[in-house]
Structure formats: C-alpha cells, structure tokens
Design an enzyme around this catalytic site. Structure first.
Site, PDB file in Angstrom:
ATOM      1  CE1 TYR A  61      -4.587  -2.720   5.127  1.00 18.50           C
ATOM      2  CE2 TYR A  61      -4.262  -0.017   4.806  1.00 18.50           C
ATOM      3  CZ  TYR A  61      -4.797  -1.624   4.148  1.00 18.50           C
ATOM      4  OH  TYR A  61      -4.276  -1.901   2.795  1.00 18.50           O
ATOM      5  CB  SER A 105      -0.799  -0.228   1.035  1.00 15.37           C
ATOM      6  OG  SER A 105      -1.564   0.995   1.283  1.00 15.37           O
TER       7      SER A 105
END
Length: 274
Positions: free
Chosen positions: A171, A158
């Site tokens: 995350y 990501s």
C-alpha cells in the site's frame, strides 16, 4: 462549481462519499462511481434528498470497458466530466506483514506473515487497485476536459507515500506511485489546461482500518495509540477535514496550482517523534 459535472470513484466509501457530498453542496452534479452499485445509489440518494444532483453508477476502476460504459451513462445523465476525483483504492492482507520488524524466528511460524511470505498476487492487486485504478479512470474521463476551462483531476494519495508505514509495503509503494503519477500527469496535461493535484490524508477512521486501530469497545489498539502519539493534534482526521483542500484545489482561484500533493494529517508528517 455550479452545474460542473464531477465524477468520484470509490464514492460509496466514507472519505470519498464525503467529498462527493461536498461537491454537490457547492453546486456540482455528481456521478458517484463504486464497485458496489448499492453503495453508489445510497450516496446519490442522500445527495438528492439534500437538494443536490447525483447519480449512482456501478464501475470497476480496473475494467476499462466498464468505465467506458459508466462514462456513457454520465454523459447521458449529467454531461461531460469537468472534475475527476480518483478515490478508489485500498490495501489487501496478502500485501501486509504481521509484524513491524523482522526477526529470524518468524520464519518458523506458520501463523505469521513475514516479508518472505508476502504473496506477490496480493501485492500486485494493491498496486493495480491504487495505481491503475487511478490511471484508467483518468484515461476514460479526462478526455472530456480537453479544451475547457477550470477542469481538475484530484487523486487520493496518502501520508505513507512520503514515509512508508510499517507492515504495509504494498500500500505504501502503491500510494507513492499515485503521488508520482500526479506530478507526471500535471506536467503532461499542463499545455491543455487540465490541472492535476492530490490529497494525502493522514490517519482517518474508515471501514477498512477501523478494526486495526480501535477495539470493539471503541478504545484504541496498540497501533492506534502509536499513531495518535505521533500525531501532534492528538486525534484521527474526520472526513470533513478533507473538504476545504478539495474545494481549494477545484477553485479557479488555484488556476496556477498543479502537480502538488497536499498533506492533511494533523501534523503527522512534521513531527520527528521527539
């Protein structure tokens, strides 16, 4: 990619479902793995109805025994894995702060989650799902690739692995671990011909983040507006925006490319905000 066997974890989701369909359109036989069997079967049925070859398989990426059972099913139905897409992942509210910045008054507000209120089990869940959820499927399926040509592992990282986003420390850290693991594994497997790379999507609307970024009427939330203002191309990514990079990394033409994490972010990572 004709007749290559591809395994896609998290294949029942929006982004990995698109990746699975793209592999199938380019001739691969696809095993769609997902925690939800119905979601895996639905995507496999869509691929098959379009003329491709796919099966849906239930699998928990944190359960090695379940993955080994899935592996046996893939071997029986399609053959040995040659392309592995580690797409399963996600966040958890217990690993997320309510506010972008800390202020002392948050300590007295029971309806807010400050940094000091982060639940360690929630953080652990996020790390396990993203990091171990990449490592364990790789242990199970990459053995099929040893001694073969043109095999690839594609992890899903990501953009917040490069620069952490506010509110989601678990995350962000977990995806940074996925990027680091991608590089480590590329080196580890370099002598046996298995290439390991990663996609790093920027902001894409998915079932997981849609309510955070858009309102019921389709307009953007405050956070959504902030994201678009920092994305030079001025839009969210579309699932198909990932396809060309996926195909490039799986192609034998990139046989000397391994250990990279490719941003697909509309210029988000290049923009200083000024």
């Amino acid at each position: 990619m004709t007749n290559k066997v591809a395994v896609v974890t998290g294949g029942g989701g929006i982004l990995c479902g698109e990746l699975a369909k793209t592999l199938a359109k380019n001739g691969a036989k696809v095993a769609v793995l997902d925690l939800k069997k119905e979601a895996a079967d639905n995507l496999a049925a869509e691929i098959n109805s379009a003329g491709g070859t796919a099966i849906g398989v239930a699998a928990n990426v944190l359960d090695k025994e379940a993955l080994e059972a899935a592996h046996r099913e893939v071997l029986k139905e399609l053959g040995p894995c040659e392309i592995l897409i580690n797409g399963a992942g996600g966040n958890h509210p217990k690993g997320t702060t309510s506010m972008e910045h800390f202020s002392p008054d948050q300590l007295d507000k029971a309806d807010l989650t400050s940094f000091f209120d982060l639940d360690h089990e929630g953080v652990e869940f996020v790390f396990n799902l993203n990091f171990l959820g990449t490592l364990i499927p790789t242990q199970v399926f990459s053995k099929d690739m040893i001694g073969k040509d043109d095999c690839s592992i594609i992890n899903i990282s990501s953009m917040n692995a490069f620069t952490p986003l506010t509110k989601i420390p678990a995350y962000s850290g977990a995806k940074a671990a996925v990027s680091n693991f991608t590089q480590w594994l590329a080196v580890h497997f370099a002598k046996v011909g298995i290439r390991v790379n990663a996609l790093a999507p920027g902001f894409f609307l998915t079932d997981q983040n849609r309510s955070l970024l858009t309102k019921e009427d389709g307009s953007m939330t405050e956070r959504g507006n902030k994201i678009i203002s920092q994305t030079p191309m001025g839009r969210y990514g579309k699932p198909e925006d990932l396809n060309s990079t996926l195909l490039w990394l799986c192609d034998p033409a990139t046989s000397f490319v391994t250990g990279i994490v490719v941003p697909i972010d509309g210029g988000f990572s290049a923009y200083s905000g000024v």
